[in-house]
Design an enzyme around this catalytic site. Structure first.
Site, PDB file in Angstrom:
ATOM      1  N   ALA A 193      -4.908   1.488  -5.968  1.00  0.00           N
ATOM      2  CA  ALA A 193      -5.137   2.467  -7.041  1.00  0.00           C
ATOM      3  C   ALA A 193      -5.516   3.793  -6.407  1.00  0.00           C
ATOM      4  CB  ALA A 193      -6.250   2.011  -7.982  1.00  0.00           C
ATOM      5  N   LYS A 210       4.103   0.773  -2.091  1.00  0.00           N
ATOM      6  CA  LYS A 210       3.783   0.385  -3.467  1.00  0.00           C
ATOM      7  C   LYS A 210       4.949   0.579  -4.431  1.00  0.00           C
ATOM      8  CE  LYS A 210       1.838   4.785  -5.047  1.00  0.00           C
ATOM      9  NZ  LYS A 210       0.724   5.459  -5.714  1.00  0.00           N
ATOM     10  N   ASP A 269     -12.663  12.995   1.305  1.00  0.00           N
ATOM     11  CA  ASP A 269     -13.891  13.345   0.590  1.00  0.00           C
ATOM     12  C   ASP A 269     -14.488  12.165  -0.166  1.00  0.00           C
ATOM     13  OD1 ASP A 269     -15.752  15.459   0.043  1.00  0.00           O
ATOM     14  OD2 ASP A 269     -15.091  15.389  -2.050  1.00  0.00           O
ATOM     15  N   ASP A 323       0.852  -1.191   0.000  1.00  0.00           N
ATOM     16  CA  ASP A 323       0.000   0.000   0.000  1.00  0.00           C
ATOM     17  C   ASP A 323       0.888   1.241   0.000  1.00  0.00           C
ATOM     18  OD1 ASP A 323      -2.273   1.814   0.436  1.00  0.00           O
ATOM     19  OD2 ASP A 323      -3.328   0.032   1.143  1.00  0.00           O
ATOM     20  N   SER A 353     -13.957  -0.942 -12.003  1.00  0.00           N
ATOM     21  CA  SER A 353     -14.901  -0.069 -11.295  1.00  0.00           C
ATOM     22  C   SER A 353     -16.203   0.079 -12.073  1.00  0.00           C
ATOM     23  CB  SER A 353     -14.281   1.315 -11.098  1.00  0.00           C
ATOM     24  OG  SER A 353     -15.228   2.226 -10.574  1.00  0.00           O
ATOM     25  N   LYS A 392     -10.385   7.944   3.674  1.00  0.00           N
ATOM     26  CA  LYS A 392     -10.633   8.335   2.287  1.00  0.00           C
ATOM     27  C   LYS A 392     -11.072   9.789   2.114  1.00  0.00           C
ATOM     28  CE  LYS A 392     -12.377   5.282  -0.519  1.00  0.00           C
ATOM     29  NZ  LYS A 392     -13.214   4.249  -1.169  1.00  0.00           N
ATOM     30  N   TYR A 430     -10.721   8.929 -13.463  1.00  0.00           N
ATOM     31  CA  TYR A 430     -10.558   7.713 -12.661  1.00  0.00           C
ATOM     32  C   TYR A 430     -11.220   6.533 -13.365  1.00  0.00           C
ATOM     33  CZ  TYR A 430     -12.051   4.122  -9.409  1.00  0.00           C
ATOM     34  OH  TYR A 430     -12.334   2.901  -8.843  1.00  0.00           O
TER      35      TYR A 430
END
Length: 319
Positions: free
Chosen positions: A79, A55, A182, A33, A118, A180, A144
């Site tokens: 990601a 990462k 926002d 991570d 996604s 996370k 994204y």
């Protein structure tokens, strides 16, 4: 599964997958991570794993050493998941190029590989939300989503989707998302708003066919997302799969469940949406889940009210 790598292993879905693996007796796990200055490290507390790598160091080792040797499965969930990120070059490097390298190395070494795509790849849904349909026409609304779509297309062109698993996560929420900022779910933001202000703020609708708060999403509890991901990788289910409940529910329904879980009277305030989001806002998402069900997944899905009640209980214990 023997030895497992989980990239994004300190994130929302990744940490829940590590926890699920631990519950099944597996702890020979390499967590990858980028912790930075966030509070994401807290998600690793209580988890069993053999090692942790940042990462960039992991990617360097993948390219220059035999670090993947003897690993049997990789969950590649790491990601940048910010739907408002505007640095396209960064998203290409971080979401697209990184995934290409890791997928190709996994295939060379015959390691079972699952990566996070996604539901953002579906855009506004004009082509539906069917994981059995052609993906070329899809038009994501933000960079994204497009970075994820780029790898889906690359994997298809290269013939990888006959050998690896891509999962299109819909609106995932649950314990482990506090870092996370926002991009936290409305469940967590709403939990904090209700406790501090006694009300929950939702975006107004700017389409006449949707009343305020009646915009719909396919909400899925993170515990279910982890179970589905583990099932697909462990059982060698290749190709692209939607990971959602297959139900579209309104933000108002989510709000009602949250107020109920907190034992509070409903108090919803509809606020203006930022101009930058109006053209990129999804008014409706609903995963087609026939492919997932046909694959043999039989665990079912946690309904929204039960999931929110469980999540709120975990948040209260954390507080």
């Amino acid at each position: 599964m023997k030895r497992v790598i989980v990239t994004g292993g300190a994130g929302l879905i990744g940490s829940n997958i590590v926890r699920l693996l631990n519950e099944q007796g597996l702890s020979d796990i390499l967590v990858v991570d980028h912790l930075g200055t966030s509070s994401k490290w807290k998600n690793l507390r209580g988890l069993e794993y053999t090692d942790y790598l940042e990462k960039e160091e992991f990617l360097q080792k993948v390219q220059t050493t035999d670090i993947l040797k003897d690993y049997s499965h990789i969950f590649h969930l790491g990601a940048c998941s910010s739907t408002t990120e505007t640095d396209a070059s960064y998203l290409i490097r971080n979401n697209y190029e990184y995934t290409k390298i890791l997928a190709e190395e996994s295939l060379r070494k015959k390691i079972q590989f699952l990566y996070a795509s996604s539901a953002a790849t579906y855009g506004e849904g004009q082509f539906g939300y069917d994981d059995k349909a052609p993906i070329h026409p899809l038009k994501p609304l933000n960079m994204y989503g497009y970075s994820k779509h780029m790898f889906d297309l690359y994997a298809l062109r290269k013939g990888f989707l006959d050998k690896i698993t891509g999962v299109k996560y819909f609106n995932i929420f649950g314990f482990g998302e506090a870092h996370k900022e926002d991009m936290r779910s409305v469940v967590l933001k709403g939990y904090e708003q209700i406790l501090s202000e006694g009300k929950l703020k939702l975006f107004k609708s700017y389409r006449p066919d949707y009343k305020d708060g009646e915009q719909k999403r396919d909400f899925l509890y993170v515990k279910d997302a982890a179970k589905i991901s583990l099932f697909l990788l462990e059982n060698r289910k290749f190709g692209l799969y939607n990971v959602g409940r297959g139900q579209a529910e309104t933000w108002n329904s989510l709000a009602s469940a949250l107020f109920k879980a907190l034992g509070k009277s409903e108090n919803i305030e509809y606020m203006e949406m930022p101009e930058s989001l109006k053209a990129k806002y999804q008014y409706y998402t609903k995963a087609e889940t026939q492919k997932l069900i046909s694959s043999g997944y039989k665990e079912g899905f946690t309904d929204l009210e039960t999931a929110i009640a469980d999540y709120v209980d975990l948040l209260k214990k954390e507080d």
